[in-house]
Motif scaffolding. Structure first.
Motif, PDB file in Angstrom:
ATOM      1  N   THR A  67       0.493  -0.769   0.343  1.00 25.75           N
ATOM      2  CA  THR A  67       0.141   0.069  -0.115  1.00 25.75           C
ATOM      3  C   THR A  67       0.562   1.279   0.065  1.00 25.75           C
ATOM      4  OG1 THR A  67      -0.021   0.023   2.389  1.00 25.75           O
ATOM      5  CG2 THR A  67      -2.196  -0.753   1.298  1.00 25.75           C
ATOM      6  N   ALA A  68       0.376   2.682  -0.601  1.00 25.98           N
ATOM      7  CA  ALA A  68       0.847   3.826  -0.744  1.00 25.98           C
ATOM      8  C   ALA A  68       1.594   3.560   0.794  1.00 25.98           C
ATOM      9  CB  ALA A  68      -0.454   4.450  -1.283  1.00 25.98           C
ATOM     10  N   SER A  69       0.612   3.846   1.712  1.00 23.59           N
ATOM     11  CA  SER A  69       0.828   4.169   3.223  1.00 23.59           C
ATOM     12  C   SER A  69       0.770   3.111   4.136  1.00 23.59           C
ATOM     13  CB  SER A  69      -0.121   5.025   3.564  1.00 23.59           C
ATOM     14  OG  SER A  69       0.252   5.343   5.411  1.00 23.59           O
ATOM     15  N   ASN A  70       1.952   2.374   4.953  1.00 20.60           N
ATOM     16  CA  ASN A  70       1.721   1.348   5.922  1.00 20.60           C
ATOM     17  C   ASN A  70       0.441   2.357   7.274  1.00 20.60           C
ATOM     18  OD1 ASN A  70       2.711   0.014   4.156  1.00 20.60           O
ATOM     19  ND2 ASN A  70       4.465  -0.601   5.810  1.00 20.60           N
ATOM     20  N   TYR A  71      -0.621   3.326   7.291  1.00 22.28           N
ATOM     21  CA  TYR A  71      -0.307   3.886   8.087  1.00 22.28           C
ATOM     22  C   TYR A  71      -1.730   3.254   8.066  1.00 22.28           C
ATOM     23  CZ  TYR A  71       3.552   6.532   9.858  1.00 22.28           C
ATOM     24  OH  TYR A  71       4.805   6.392  10.368  1.00 22.28           O
ATOM     25  N   ILE A  72      -2.787   3.042   9.112  1.00 18.80           N
ATOM     26  CA  ILE A  72      -4.065   2.851   9.593  1.00 18.80           C
ATOM     27  C   ILE A  72      -4.695   4.135  10.623  1.00 18.80           C
ATOM     28  CG2 ILE A  72      -3.765   1.387   8.876  1.00 18.80           C
ATOM     29  CD1 ILE A  72      -4.213  -0.063  12.027  1.00 18.80           C
ATOM     30  N   GLU A 104       3.855   1.270  15.564  1.00 20.88           N
ATOM     31  CA  GLU A 104       3.655   1.723  16.487  1.00 20.88           C
ATOM     32  C   GLU A 104       2.791   2.327  16.759  1.00 20.88           C
ATOM     33  OE1 GLU A 104       7.350   4.250  14.684  1.00 20.88           O
ATOM     34  OE2 GLU A 104       8.371   2.405  14.209  1.00 20.88           O
ATOM     35  N   ASP A 105       2.720   3.388  17.477  1.00 25.75           N
ATOM     36  CA  ASP A 105       1.524   4.601  17.630  1.00 25.75           C
ATOM     37  C   ASP A 105       1.946   5.722  18.046  1.00 25.75           C
ATOM     38  OD1 ASP A 105       0.209   4.301  20.997  1.00 25.75           O
ATOM     39  OD2 ASP A 105       1.481   2.589  19.984  1.00 25.75           O
ATOM     40  N   ASP A 106       0.626   6.732  18.008  1.00 23.30           N
ATOM     41  CA  ASP A 106       0.614   7.847  18.402  1.00 23.30           C
ATOM     42  C   ASP A 106      -1.002   8.296  18.773  1.00 23.30           C
ATOM     43  OD1 ASP A 106       2.999   8.833  17.420  1.00 23.30           O
ATOM     44  OD2 ASP A 106       2.403   9.615  15.370  1.00 23.30           O
ATOM     45  N   ALA A 142      -8.147   9.040  19.163  1.00 25.55           N
ATOM     46  CA  ALA A 142      -8.175   8.658  17.609  1.00 25.55           C
ATOM     47  C   ALA A 142      -6.263   7.921  18.375  1.00 25.55           C
ATOM     48  CB  ALA A 142      -7.959   9.750  17.372  1.00 25.55           C
ATOM     49  N   PHE A 143      -5.926   7.632  17.141  1.00 22.51           N
ATOM     50  CA  PHE A 143      -5.407   6.636  16.940  1.00 22.51           C
ATOM     51  C   PHE A 143      -4.316   6.392  15.463  1.00 22.51           C
ATOM     52  CE2 PHE A 143      -7.771   4.978  20.034  1.00 22.51           C
ATOM     53  CZ  PHE A 143      -6.709   4.622  21.372  1.00 22.51           C
ATOM     54  N   ARG A 144      -3.511   6.745  15.945  1.00 22.04           N
ATOM     55  CA  ARG A 144      -2.118   6.152  14.546  1.00 22.04           C
ATOM     56  C   ARG A 144      -1.563   4.909  14.141  1.00 22.04           C
ATOM     57  NH1 ARG A 144       2.822   9.775  12.793  1.00 22.04           N
ATOM     58  NH2 ARG A 144       2.955   9.968  10.326  1.00 22.04           N
ATOM     59  N   ILE A 145      -1.568   4.691  13.562  1.00 27.93           N
ATOM     60  CA  ILE A 145      -0.526   3.407  14.357  1.00 27.93           C
ATOM     61  C   ILE A 145       0.099   2.493  12.529  1.00 27.93           C
ATOM     62  CG2 ILE A 145      -0.922   0.373  14.689  1.00 27.93           C
ATOM     63  CD1 ILE A 145      -3.193   1.376  15.734  1.00 27.93           C
ATOM     64  N   LEU A 146       1.033   2.421  12.989  1.00 23.33           N
ATOM     65  CA  LEU A 146       1.686   2.073  12.363  1.00 23.33           C
ATOM     66  C   LEU A 146       2.274   0.804  11.674  1.00 23.33           C
ATOM     67  CD1 LEU A 146       4.076   2.706   9.443  1.00 23.33           C
ATOM     68  CD2 LEU A 146       6.119   2.801  11.056  1.00 23.33           C
ATOM     69  N   HIS A 147       1.722   0.070  10.326  1.00 26.55           N
ATOM     70  CA  HIS A 147       2.489  -1.436  10.782  1.00 26.55           C
ATOM     71  C   HIS A 147       3.187  -1.962   9.261  1.00 26.55           C
ATOM     72  CE1 HIS A 147      -0.442  -1.963   6.934  1.00 26.55           C
ATOM     73  NE2 HIS A 147      -1.238  -0.861   7.659  1.00 26.55           N
ATOM     74  N   TRP A 148       3.717  -3.162   9.477  1.00 22.67           N
ATOM     75  CA  TRP A 148       4.268  -3.462   8.524  1.00 22.67           C
ATOM     76  C   TRP A 148       3.263  -3.824   7.588  1.00 22.67           C
ATOM     77  CZ3 TRP A 148       8.591  -5.848  11.793  1.00 22.67           C
ATOM     78  CH2 TRP A 148       9.196  -4.573  12.554  1.00 22.67           C
TER      79      TRP A 148
END
Length: 855
Positions: A67-72, A104-106, A142-148
């Protein structure tokens, strides 16, 4: 990402009749990334609605890592009732408990960042600032989550409840570097314990500071009462240390909450006088290749520059505190954070043997000794909390610690390192097995148990360095466990069908690690049942699954026959896989002493291994594509720790002895010193002068300590043409095989001159890149780097009558490497020259690469 604000791994504290607000019901979900998504006014009406019980999303849901971004993003409207104020009053704070988050998350409350975690699949617990809470009204979480790309989200049921004291009272030390470089015994230093009280309440505590030496003997104990005010509380403990290594354990007890916590600090190191330790058990299988002494080699030129960069740009700069933090104070911040200390020690010990670099010695001593000091009394040497011992990657971490400690013991003779490795090995032997009460090792690791069973490799070494047969018996247990009901069946599958992509779950790194272990077990036992599946796997990989740059795997798995996708989105060439592939070929070279394994070592070293580490910065690519930009990073990852190990191995096989004869396998400039196998009193020094891999002219000056007759072996590379050898100007008869043997009486100053042509060959793209070709010159794959070219790669066609010419002048200032080539191509039917550079050098300045070019 931001630094960790608050992370708690377990919800240990439970108030009587505690009220919790479970955050179930509907959530909003979106892929992609925008910082505005955290705003309290953001309109998420067009986001997907998901149930609160399904906040974990598999790779199909996430559309994979391509995917263009690995963020959800996840958002939820939450009414926080004022009845929770009573819970807040109990400890002075509320906490949002999340469960595990991948990766990873914010975390935001009403648009305000309240917590971040940058490492790993661990449980989160973030304090809710009271001033940000809208009581009895809607709040936005709100959660900004980076996945692989393999799965991501929140693996747990989020809830808001009274904060436990483990979130409120954070113990640390600001004295991390009290003894950073040199031991300073017999000096009084004030050590500080810092306790952060994150609530508004004042509480009474008892603080005990216990001081220990490297042997674990208590030197002093100090106790005092403390009033913990809101904010930072600092307590001072002067201590006149008689030792150059110090461990301080700060124990904080808060009676009001019936809570006790421990914080350890380890400082300094003992300056060990190194005396190499030797194995006490000899290999039963004959070794046909023996490596050159690391201390008897000086490697210069292209390879030498890469080895120097690995030492100065990577090993010097490793974050020691991060490597050890999860050991000194458990648990670690990531499930496999425990593998890094052992990997560093292995790489650093090999590099020190080769260079005798004193700055590196300090790092080695400090890391090894602080790791040893963190070991629990039962031998446990992991980073997990007690309840999680022997889950996930725990055995894996013990594997790398035994490897690192044995590397240190072999280098230094420091007996405590061997004893620590044995204690860890003893615990493994007592924990896993088939007796009543023992665990199944297959269930203790991921990837069909292959992560845990890869401890086979260091257990063979533990046997040969300790002489204790129970470690060999444990190796037999591991091999038998392959065939457990849920086991990987590594030997059985490879013996029957010989395909690594059909073995277990085809996970490349873990399987190759097991194959390295089987190769070592064969050397220990001379039992061919352990060698045959290794050979089958090697043949399958080289024939069907090997990239032209000497690596394998896409998305960390072996793929189908000749399926070798090579772009950045294909997650190809995992650095750990490249290094472990090199380790396997090294083991097979030792066993057989034949050139097919040197060919693969050379292919990997001159291309993918060195290409995975930026020579300018020391940063490492986790995946290193053939098409696109190398995504170098300096954060701690498994590949960040693995690639330096592979590079530090290189001096083991550039030269050495085959059947006892001094042998030249890689033609790098430098010095190789050894003695004669049949005459230990006669030493010989070989001085190699060459500009290889730029040109194919090599001069080797032979300097025996006395006139002596012996044989020298010269490898004839598979890619070389017109291989000619002369002794003192007299051309020698060429032999038809892949080595040239020269048997004569040698005098000091005799010269071997070697010349060979390095024709440029076009490699076919096969089924993954049909109609495309790649350039290979000597052992190096040459590639297009956009930063050096003005012509777009997708417009280029390679003609049959291409011609390659040197073009070093095009390289920019600061570029590491001295090779660049101009080649004629066709662009819209017109002849245009482009610049090619070695794959290992390419993209060091961020240029986009193209390896496969249209014919």
């Amino acid at each position: 990402m931001k630094s960790i604000i608050v992370v708690c791994l377990v919800f240990q504290f439970q108030m009587a009749n505690a009220q919790q607000l479970f955050l179930d019901g509907q959530w909003k979900f979106s892929q992609g990334d925008s910082k505005g998504n955290s705003s309290i006014t953001f309109d998420d009406a067009d986001w997907q609605t998901v149930d609160g019980s399904t906040l974990w999303f598999d790779k199909k849901k996430l559309a994979g890592a391509a995917t263009a971004s690995n963020y959800i993003w996840l958002r939820k409207k939450v009414v926080i009732p004022s009845s929770l104020k009573a819970e807040l009053a109990k400890t002075g704070a509320l906490t949002l408990y999340l469960g595990k988050v991948q990766e990873e998350d914010d975390c935001y409350l009403n648009g305000t960042l309240i917590g971040s975690t940058t490492n790993g699949n661990i449980k989160r617990a973030y304090l809710l600032p009271e001033k940000e809470i809208l009581w009895d009204k809607e709040n936005i979480l709100a959660f900004r989550i980076l996945h692989w790309g393999y799965g991501g989200g929140i693996a747990g049921k989020p809830a808001i409840a009274a904060a436990g004291p483990e979130q409120i009272f954070i113990v640390s030390s600001n004295q991390k570097d009290a003894m950073p470089k040199e031991p300073v015994p017999d000096k009084t230093i004030v050590y500080d314990c810092v306790i952060h009280n994150k609530s508004d309440k004042v509480v009474t505590a008892t603080l005990v500071a216990d001081f220990y030496n490297a042997a674990g003997n208590k030197l002093k104990s100090v106790q005092e009462k403390a009033m913990l005010q809101p904010g930072e509380n600092v307590f001072h403990f002067p201590f006149h240390s008689p030792a150059s290594f110090l461990k301080i354990a700060y124990t904080v007890t808060i009676p009001e909450y019936n809570y006790t916590t421990l914080w350890n600090t380890e400082l300094g190191y003992q300056n060990i006088l190194y005396k190499a330790a030797l194995p006490v058990i000899a290999y039963k299988a004959k070794d046909y290749f023996s490596p050159a002494s690391l201390g008897g080699q000086k490697i210069e030129g292209w390879l030498g520059e890469r080895l120097k960069a690995n030492k100065e740009q990577r090993l010097y700069k490793v974050d020691e505190a991060a490597l050890l933090a999860g050991y000194i104070n458990k648990p670690g911040v990531h499930p496999w954070i425990g593998e890094h200390a052992g990997k560093f020690l292995e790489a650093a010990c090999n590099t020190y043997q080769n260079t005798k670099d004193q700055a590196l010695k300090i790092q080695i001593d400090r890391t090894a000794q602080q790791l040893i000091a963190s070991q629990l009394s039962d031998g446990y040497l992991g980073t997990y909390e007690t309840a999680s011992h022997w889950t996930s990657w725990d055995v894996w971490s013990h594997k790398y610690n035994i490897i690192g400690l044995l590397s240190y013991y072999q280098l230094s003779g420091y007996k405590s390192a061997l004893l620590a490795a044995q204690k860890a090995g003893d615990l493994l032997c007592s924990t896993f097995g088939t007796a009543k009460g023992q665990r199944d090792i297959i269930a203790a690791g991921t990837h069909v148990g292959m992560a845990a069973t890869s401890v086979l490799e260091p257990m063979t070494d533990l046997y040969i360095f300790s002489g204790n047969k129970k470690y060999l018996d444990f190796c037999y247990y591991i091999v038998a466990s392959f065939n457990n009901p849920k086991g990987p069946r590594i030997i059985a599958t490879l013996d029957s069908i010989g395909r690594v992509d059909k073995t277990a779950n085809a996970k490349a790194y873990e399987m190759l690690s097991n194959l390295v272990g089987l190769a070592k077990l064969y050397r220990v036992t001379n039992d061919k049942q352990f060698l045959e599946p290794v050979i089958a796997a090697w043949k399958d990989i080289t024939q069907n699954r090997l990239y032209i740059t000497g690596t394998t795997s896409s998305f960390e798995h072996f793929q189908d026959n000749h399926v070798l996708p090579a772009s950045a989105k294909d997650n190809m060439g995992e650095g750990c896989v490249t290094t472990t592939w090199i380790q396997l070929n090294y083991q097979l070279l030792c066993i057989f002493g034949t050139m097919e394994y040197v060919n693969e070592l050379e292919r990997s070293v001159y291309n993918h291994l060195m290409g995975a580490e930026n020579p300018q910065t020391g940063c490492v690519s986790y995946y290193t594509p053939l098409m696109g930009t190398k995504p170098y990073g300096c954060n701690i990852t498994c590949c960040m720790s693995s690639v330096p190990r592979g590079i530090a191995m290189v001096p083991l096989f550039t030269n050495g002895k085959i059947n006892g004869d001094p042998s030249f396998l890689f033609y790098q400039p430098g010095v190789y010193q050894t003695d004669l196998s049949d005459n230990k009193k006669t030493a010989v020094e070989f001085i190699t002068t060459t500009t290889f891999p730029e040109e194919g002219n090599v001069t080797i000056t032979v300097n025996p300590s006395a006139i002596a007759a012996f044989e020298v072996l010269l490898r004839k590379p598979y890619w070389a043409d017109d291989f000619i050898v002369a002794i003192n100007g007299v051309e020698q008869k060429n032999t038809p095989n892949n080595v040239q043997l020269i048997n004569r009486t040698w005098n000091k100053g005799d010269k071997i001159t070697i010349s060979f042509a390095m024709p440029v060959k076009l490699l076919d793209g096969n089924i993954s890149y049909p109609g495309a070709v790649a350039f290979q010159r000597g052992p190096q794959v040459l590639v297009y780097d956009k930063s050096l070219n003005s012509i777009s790669a997708d417009k280029i066609n390679v003609p049959a009558n291409f011609k390659l010419q040197h073009a070093v002048s095009v390289l920019p200032k600061g570029w590491v490497g001295t090779q660049a080539y101009s080649v004629n191509t066709l662009v819209d039917g017109k002849t245009e020259n482009i610049i090619l550079v070695p794959y290992a050098d390419a993209s060091q300045t961020g240029g986009e690469m193209q390896t496969w070019l249209k014919k």
